[in-house]
Write an enzyme that holds these catalytic residues in place. Sequence first.
Site, PDB file in Angstrom:
ATOM      1  N   HIS A  95      -4.323   0.877   7.572  1.00 15.97           N
ATOM      2  CA  HIS A  95      -3.045   1.570   7.640  1.00 15.97           C
ATOM      3  C   HIS A  95      -2.840   2.577   6.811  1.00 15.97           C
ATOM      4  O   HIS A  95      -2.474   3.671   7.107  1.00 15.97           O
ATOM      5  CB  HIS A  95      -2.096   0.350   7.386  1.00 15.97           C
ATOM      6  CG  HIS A  95      -0.716   0.825   7.335  1.00 15.97           C
ATOM      7  ND1 HIS A  95       0.140   0.372   8.475  1.00 15.97           N
ATOM      8  CD2 HIS A  95       0.245   1.724   6.549  1.00 15.97           C
ATOM      9  CE1 HIS A  95       1.356   0.988   8.211  1.00 15.97           C
ATOM     10  NE2 HIS A  95       1.547   1.667   7.118  1.00 15.97           N
ATOM     11  N   GLU A  96      -3.478   2.508   5.443  1.00 22.14           N
ATOM     12  CA  GLU A  96      -3.106   3.504   4.329  1.00 22.14           C
ATOM     13  C   GLU A  96      -4.128   4.853   4.730  1.00 22.14           C
ATOM     14  O   GLU A  96      -3.739   5.770   4.597  1.00 22.14           O
ATOM     15  CB  GLU A  96      -3.339   2.845   2.764  1.00 22.14           C
ATOM     16  CG  GLU A  96      -2.328   2.046   2.478  1.00 22.14           C
ATOM     17  CD  GLU A  96      -1.027   2.226   2.658  1.00 22.14           C
ATOM     18  OE1 GLU A  96      -0.752   3.357   2.474  1.00 22.14           O
ATOM     19  OE2 GLU A  96      -0.182   1.356   3.056  1.00 22.14           O
ATOM     20  N   CYS A 116       6.062   0.034   7.690  1.00 16.06           N
ATOM     21  CA  CYS A 116       5.682   1.102   6.871  1.00 16.06           C
ATOM     22  C   CYS A 116       6.925   1.617   5.955  1.00 16.06           C
ATOM     23  O   CYS A 116       7.856   1.756   6.609  1.00 16.06           O
ATOM     24  CB  CYS A 116       5.132   2.270   7.754  1.00 16.06           C
ATOM     25  SG  CYS A 116       4.656   3.870   6.917  1.00 16.06           S
ATOM     26  N   LEU A 117       6.519   1.960   4.651  1.00 15.64           N
ATOM     27  CA  LEU A 117       7.646   2.282   3.872  1.00 15.64           C
ATOM     28  C   LEU A 117       8.233   3.817   4.157  1.00 15.64           C
ATOM     29  O   LEU A 117       9.385   3.896   3.809  1.00 15.64           O
ATOM     30  CB  LEU A 117       7.385   2.500   2.385  1.00 15.64           C
ATOM     31  CG  LEU A 117       6.579   1.163   1.723  1.00 15.64           C
ATOM     32  CD1 LEU A 117       6.040   1.487   0.414  1.00 15.64           C
ATOM     33  CD2 LEU A 117       7.527   0.036   1.584  1.00 15.64           C
ATOM     34  N   GLN A 158       2.762   9.945   1.533  1.00 13.68           N
ATOM     35  CA  GLN A 158       4.136   9.215   1.655  1.00 13.68           C
ATOM     36  C   GLN A 158       4.856   9.611   0.518  1.00 13.68           C
ATOM     37  O   GLN A 158       6.282   9.251   0.379  1.00 13.68           O
ATOM     38  CB  GLN A 158       3.858   7.762   1.469  1.00 13.68           C
ATOM     39  CG  GLN A 158       3.320   7.323   3.057  1.00 13.68           C
ATOM     40  CD  GLN A 158       3.394   5.777   2.909  1.00 13.68           C
ATOM     41  OE1 GLN A 158       2.374   5.087   2.244  1.00 13.68           O
ATOM     42  NE2 GLN A 158       4.445   5.000   3.558  1.00 13.68           N
ATOM     43  N   GLY A 176       0.738  -1.280   0.045  1.00 19.11           N
ATOM     44  CA  GLY A 176      -0.009  -0.011   0.154  1.00 19.11           C
ATOM     45  C   GLY A 176       0.699   1.398  -0.119  1.00 19.11           C
ATOM     46  O   GLY A 176       1.960   1.215   0.424  1.00 19.11           O
ATOM     47  N   HIS A 190      -2.815   7.137   6.828  1.00 18.52           N
ATOM     48  CA  HIS A 190      -2.002   8.306   6.278  1.00 18.52           C
ATOM     49  C   HIS A 190      -2.781   9.313   5.654  1.00 18.52           C
ATOM     50  O   HIS A 190      -1.929  10.374   5.948  1.00 18.52           O
ATOM     51  CB  HIS A 190      -1.189   7.413   5.318  1.00 18.52           C
ATOM     52  CG  HIS A 190       0.005   6.954   5.510  1.00 18.52           C
ATOM     53  ND1 HIS A 190       1.142   7.223   6.246  1.00 18.52           N
ATOM     54  CD2 HIS A 190       0.386   5.514   5.423  1.00 18.52           C
ATOM     55  CE1 HIS A 190       2.292   6.277   6.716  1.00 18.52           C
ATOM     56  NE2 HIS A 190       1.549   5.267   6.006  1.00 18.52           N
TER      57      HIS A 190
END
Length: 196
Positions: A147-148, A105-106, A50, A45, A151
């Site tokens: 999770h996304e 997380c990226l 991000q 995702g 953000h």
Amino acid sequence: MILPIVAYGDPVLRKKAADIAPEHPKLEELISNMWETMYNAHGVGLAAPQVGLPIRLFVVDTTPFSDDEDLSPEDQEKLNGFKKVFINAKITEETGKEWDFNEGCLSIPDIREDVKRKPEITISYLDENFKPHTETYDGLLARVIQHEYDHIEGIMFTDKLSSLKKRLLKGRLEKISKGKIDVDYRMRFPNIKKGR
């Protein structure tokens, strides 16, 4: 085009993102770049904040999770080929008994922690053609979407940890924001010292 992923500590990750209109400039190109960026970083995702954009847009492809042998064949099937664009999303309901799952997380490379989330969600959103949808998801699908979604609400998964865990991670998070970490994808670090 692969975009740099914004690291922990950048203010854009703390902004509540704004809705976008169908005429948002170069939206198709942005979505394409987000897919390419996510796949390059081996993510499932990626949200627009991000990549530095405070807009309500995220993409999800849970196919990599479908190989998990701990999952039931039914769950593996649900995750395989689940690929969607979410625009102006709003989670309208979260139900069930919270469960722990190890998340990463990226924007926070090399840190993974167990996070509690409710197992079922109902979400209203627009797809890439601005067609409206209201859908209910559960299990890992719900978790990736939650999770996304966090953000675009300016929330990081580390916010959901106990105060003790947060204290233990503080130094590592500061190092990430300063770029003192090895990653194999492009990143933008907010607190990197100039002239390095």
